[in-house]
Scaffold this motif. Structure first.
Motif, PDB file in Angstrom:
ATOM      1  N   LEU A 203       0.834  -1.201   0.000  1.00 23.19           N
ATOM      2  CA  LEU A 203       0.000   0.000   0.000  1.00 23.19           C
ATOM      3  C   LEU A 203       0.872   1.257   0.000  1.00 23.19           C
ATOM      4  CD1 LEU A 203      -2.761  -1.101   2.534  1.00 23.19           C
ATOM      5  CD2 LEU A 203      -3.045  -0.752   0.074  1.00 23.19           C
ATOM      6  N   ALA A 204       1.897   1.254   0.832  1.00 25.88           N
ATOM      7  CA  ALA A 204       2.812   2.392   0.866  1.00 25.88           C
ATOM      8  C   ALA A 204       3.499   2.559  -0.481  1.00 25.88           C
ATOM      9  CB  ALA A 204       3.851   2.200   1.968  1.00 25.88           C
ATOM     10  N   PHE A 205       3.905   1.442  -1.079  1.00 37.36           N
ATOM     11  CA  PHE A 205       4.621   1.470  -2.351  1.00 37.36           C
ATOM     12  C   PHE A 205       3.753   2.062  -3.468  1.00 37.36           C
ATOM     13  CE2 PHE A 205       6.081  -0.394  -6.336  1.00 37.36           C
ATOM     14  CZ  PHE A 205       7.443  -0.195  -6.267  1.00 37.36           C
ATOM     15  N   GLN A 206       2.483   1.636  -3.542  1.00 37.75           N
ATOM     16  CA  GLN A 206       1.608   2.147  -4.597  1.00 37.75           C
ATOM     17  C   GLN A 206       1.292   3.625  -4.394  1.00 37.75           C
ATOM     18  OE1 GLN A 206       0.617   0.702  -7.552  1.00 37.75           O
ATOM     19  NE2 GLN A 206       0.032   2.835  -7.892  1.00 37.75           N
ATOM     20  N   LEU A 207       1.104   4.032  -3.157  1.00 37.92           N
ATOM     21  CA  LEU A 207       0.862   5.449  -2.891  1.00 37.92           C
ATOM     22  C   LEU A 207       2.085   6.277  -3.266  1.00 37.92           C
ATOM     23  CD1 LEU A 207      -1.078   5.162   0.476  1.00 37.92           C
ATOM     24  CD2 LEU A 207      -2.006   5.927  -1.718  1.00 37.92           C
ATOM     25  N   GLN A 208       3.276   5.701  -3.093  1.00 38.90           N
ATOM     26  CA  GLN A 208       4.484   6.381  -3.558  1.00 38.90           C
ATOM     27  C   GLN A 208       4.451   6.569  -5.069  1.00 38.90           C
ATOM     28  OE1 GLN A 208       7.542   3.778  -1.935  1.00 38.90           O
ATOM     29  NE2 GLN A 208       8.428   5.516  -0.857  1.00 38.90           N
ATOM     30  N   ASP A 209       3.978   5.543  -5.786  1.00 36.03           N
ATOM     31  CA  ASP A 209       3.863   5.669  -7.239  1.00 36.03           C
ATOM     32  C   ASP A 209       2.929   6.807  -7.619  1.00 36.03           C
ATOM     33  OD1 ASP A 209       5.668   3.819  -8.110  1.00 36.03           O
ATOM     34  OD2 ASP A 209       4.208   2.445  -8.984  1.00 36.03           O
ATOM     35  N   ASP A 210       1.812   6.917  -6.904  1.00 38.74           N
ATOM     36  CA  ASP A 210       0.886   8.029  -7.143  1.00 38.74           C
ATOM     37  C   ASP A 210       1.603   9.361  -6.969  1.00 38.74           C
ATOM     38  OD1 ASP A 210      -1.024   6.059  -7.395  1.00 38.74           O
ATOM     39  OD2 ASP A 210      -2.235   6.702  -5.683  1.00 38.74           O
ATOM     40  N   LEU A 211       2.369   9.463  -5.898  1.00 37.59           N
ATOM     41  CA  LEU A 211       3.078  10.700  -5.589  1.00 37.59           C
ATOM     42  C   LEU A 211       4.149  10.994  -6.633  1.00 37.59           C
ATOM     43  CD1 LEU A 211       3.203  12.826  -3.200  1.00 37.59           C
ATOM     44  CD2 LEU A 211       5.182  11.522  -2.396  1.00 37.59           C
ATOM     45  N   ILE A 225       6.119  12.134 -16.407  1.00 41.68           N
ATOM     46  CA  ILE A 225       5.421  12.597 -15.215  1.00 41.68           C
ATOM     47  C   ILE A 225       4.056  13.162 -15.624  1.00 41.68           C
ATOM     48  CG2 ILE A 225       5.484  14.299 -13.350  1.00 41.68           C
ATOM     49  CD1 ILE A 225       7.398  11.930 -13.024  1.00 41.68           C
ATOM     50  N   GLY A 226       3.056  12.925 -14.782  1.00 39.69           N
ATOM     51  CA  GLY A 226       1.735  13.496 -15.024  1.00 39.69           C
ATOM     52  C   GLY A 226       0.804  12.612 -15.823  1.00 39.69           C
ATOM     53  N   GLY A 227       1.192  11.369 -16.053  1.00 40.02           N
ATOM     54  CA  GLY A 227       0.325  10.477 -16.818  1.00 40.02           C
ATOM     55  C   GLY A 227      -1.008  10.233 -16.134  1.00 40.02           C
ATOM     56  N   ASP A 228      -1.001  10.136 -14.805  1.00 42.41           N
ATOM     57  CA  ASP A 228      -2.253   9.936 -14.074  1.00 42.41           C
ATOM     58  C   ASP A 228      -3.157  11.157 -14.192  1.00 42.41           C
ATOM     59  OD1 ASP A 228      -1.369   7.458 -13.292  1.00 42.41           O
ATOM     60  OD2 ASP A 228      -0.787   8.077 -11.264  1.00 42.41           O
ATOM     61  N   ILE A 229      -2.539  12.319 -14.223  1.00 47.39           N
ATOM     62  CA  ILE A 229      -3.315  13.561 -14.337  1.00 47.39           C
ATOM     63  C   ILE A 229      -3.954  13.661 -15.715  1.00 47.39           C
ATOM     64  CG2 ILE A 229      -3.134  16.089 -14.480  1.00 47.39           C
ATOM     65  CD1 ILE A 229      -1.060  15.939 -12.228  1.00 47.39           C
ATOM     66  N   THR A 230      -3.193  13.431 -16.763  1.00 50.08           N
ATOM     67  CA  THR A 230      -3.735  13.596 -18.115  1.00 50.08           C
ATOM     68  C   THR A 230      -4.823  12.569 -18.425  1.00 50.08           C
ATOM     69  OG1 THR A 230      -1.927  12.256 -19.032  1.00 50.08           O
ATOM     70  CG2 THR A 230      -1.630  14.649 -19.000  1.00 50.08           C
ATOM     71  N   SER A 231      -4.738  11.398 -17.786  1.00 50.18           N
ATOM     72  CA  SER A 231      -5.745  10.360 -18.037  1.00 50.18           C
ATOM     73  C   SER A 231      -6.891  10.391 -17.025  1.00 50.18           C
ATOM     74  CB  SER A 231      -5.084   8.978 -18.013  1.00 50.18           C
ATOM     75  OG  SER A 231      -4.555   8.695 -16.731  1.00 50.18           O
ATOM     76  N   ASN A 232      -6.872  11.371 -16.121  1.00 60.63           N
ATOM     77  CA  ASN A 232      -7.906  11.496 -15.074  1.00 60.63           C
ATOM     78  C   ASN A 232      -8.000  10.230 -14.221  1.00 60.63           C
ATOM     79  OD1 ASN A 232      -8.640  14.054 -16.055  1.00 60.63           O
ATOM     80  ND2 ASN A 232     -10.072  13.148 -17.515  1.00 60.63           N
ATOM     81  N   LYS A 233      -6.860   9.574 -13.997  1.00 61.29           N
ATOM     82  CA  LYS A 233      -6.857   8.341 -13.219  1.00 61.29           C
ATOM     83  C   LYS A 233      -7.258   8.639 -11.783  1.00 61.29           C
ATOM     84  CE  LYS A 233      -4.013   4.190 -12.680  1.00 61.29           C
ATOM     85  NZ  LYS A 233      -4.864   3.356 -13.538  1.00 61.29           N
ATOM     86  N   LYS A 234      -8.152   7.804 -11.260  1.00 62.66           N
ATOM     87  CA  LYS A 234      -8.644   8.011  -9.895  1.00 62.66           C
ATOM     88  C   LYS A 234      -7.587   7.523  -8.902  1.00 62.66           C
ATOM     89  CE  LYS A 234     -12.698   9.378 -11.401  1.00 62.66           C
ATOM     90  NZ  LYS A 234     -12.690   8.905 -12.788  1.00 62.66           N
ATOM     91  N   THR A 235      -6.640   8.377  -8.610  1.00 60.28           N
ATOM     92  CA  THR A 235      -5.604   8.063  -7.643  1.00 60.28           C
ATOM     93  C   THR A 235      -6.001   8.601  -6.272  1.00 60.28           C
ATOM     94  OG1 THR A 235      -4.421  10.129  -8.022  1.00 60.28           O
ATOM     95  CG2 THR A 235      -3.842   8.256  -9.435  1.00 60.28           C
ATOM     96  N   TYR A 236      -5.230   8.210  -5.263  1.00 62.16           N
ATOM     97  CA  TYR A 236      -5.419   8.748  -3.914  1.00 62.16           C
ATOM     98  C   TYR A 236      -5.397  10.269  -3.956  1.00 62.16           C
ATOM     99  CZ  TYR A 236      -4.473   9.589   1.058  1.00 62.16           C
ATOM    100  OH  TYR A 236      -4.535  10.037   2.361  1.00 62.16           O
ATOM    101  N   MET A 237      -4.551  10.811  -4.814  1.00 64.99           N
ATOM    102  CA  MET A 237      -4.370  12.263  -4.867  1.00 64.99           C
ATOM    103  C   MET A 237      -5.572  12.958  -5.491  1.00 64.99           C
ATOM    104  SD  MET A 237      -0.300  12.271  -5.751  1.00 64.99           S
ATOM    105  CE  MET A 237      -0.008  13.913  -5.125  1.00 64.99           C
TER     106      MET A 237
END
Length: 324
Positions: A203-211, A225-237
């Protein structure tokens, strides 16, 4: 006890020595390619370190450990195809270097190879090893399905997200440690403790990936960098940003989420600025530290001498301070 660096070298040397003699060669070239790209090899390293808590010579279980690494890379190959990703570990993804059909078929072959390698354990251990490996494989598929369905939802909760990453990421780390313990004839209570340790570490490791996807260095991180943002991925952030934003911030976030045509750099910069304003980076770092703290407590309960656990504690600290 061997440390993580010594075990990683054993893993990489063993992987590099594996022959691929079956035909057609074109089917196995992507398999060799994916497994040659390096990476942290966290899963086989954890399996060998789990074994080494009770037994010397962790190299004795290198083949099933490589089976786990083969399985992990199979999931990445298909994930990249589903996400339409261009880069993995600084190199072209398989569907970009070859094509989608090759990614599917070679990935399927990797799954079979993973089972073939995993089953190379003592006969009396085989049922238990395959039970946990198969259950883990099913859970990872369930986690991936949750991840994909989250893409079409705007009401994903933090708890749902944590459960998704537990299934998609954490259970494979937990599986690695528990199989290592089972192969070493560890007490069942300790094998179960190592499983929980792996879940918390994952869990810590995946949250690090989000960060890192937002705040990492692309030259170090291995992908843009920013792939989660551009794809609107539902991350913890993103989930917490939407929930914690004021009316003005939420409106801007929703505009970026809804945008079909946008400049990539502009969107990444704007959403990152909103994360900074809302305090999302600090929130995520606190959650990461929480799970690492829980993992330390769980590992401390494993009933082996402290000096034997020391390499695992050191390895966990290295993961805590990673930048890729």
């Amino acid at each position: 006890m061997k440390n993580a660096h010594e075990i990683l070298k054993q893993v990489n040397d063993f992987l590099a020595s594996l022959p691929y003699e079956r035909k057609p060669k074109s089917l196995y070239e992507p398999v060799e390619y994916v497994l040659s790209l390096g990476g942290k090899r966290i899963r086989p390293v954890l399996m060998l370190m789990g074994y080494n808590l009770w037994r010397q010579h962790p190299e004795d279980i290198l083949m099933p450990a490589i089976g786990l690494e083969t399985y992990h890379n199979y999931t990445l190959l298909h994930d990249d195809l589903m996400d339409n990703a261009d880069v993995r570990r600084g190199h072209q993804t398989v569907h970009r270097r070859w094509d989608a059909n090759k990614a599917i078929l070679s990935g399927d072959s990797m799954l079979v190879l993973a089972y073939q390698r995993m089953q190379q354990v003592p006969a009396d251990k085989l049922p238990a090893v395959l039970d946990i490996f198969t259950e883990t494989a099913l859970e990872i598929g369930e986690g991936q399905e949750y991840d994909m369905t989250f893409e079409t939802r705007n009401d994903v909760t933090e708890d749902e997200y944590i459960e998704m990453i537990r299934l998609k990421t954490s259970v494979l780390l937990a599986c690695a440690l528990k199989i290592g313990a089972l192969l070493a004839d560890a007490p069942q209570e300790d094998a179960d403790r190592l499983y929980r340790f792996g879940e918390q570490l994952g869990l810590a490791f995946q949250l690090q990936d989000d960060l890192l996807d937002v705040y990492g260095d692309p030259k170090v991180f291995g992908k843009a960098i920013g792939g989660d943002i551009t794809s609107n991925k539902k991350t913890y952030m993103l989930i917490n940003a939407v929930n914690r934003a004021n009316a003005e911030q939420r409106k801007e976030l929703e505009q970026w989420i809804a945008a079909k045509d946008f400049d990539r750099e502009e969107k990444v910069a704007a959403v990152t600025r909103l994360y900074d304003e809302i305090g999302i980076r600090q929130l995520c770092e606190e959650k990461i530290n929480y799970y690492f703290s829980q993992a330390r407590k769980t590992l401390s309960q494993v009933q082996v001498p402290e000096d034997r656990k020391a390499p695992l504690f050191t390895y966990m600290d290295d993961l805590l301070h990673r930048n890729k």
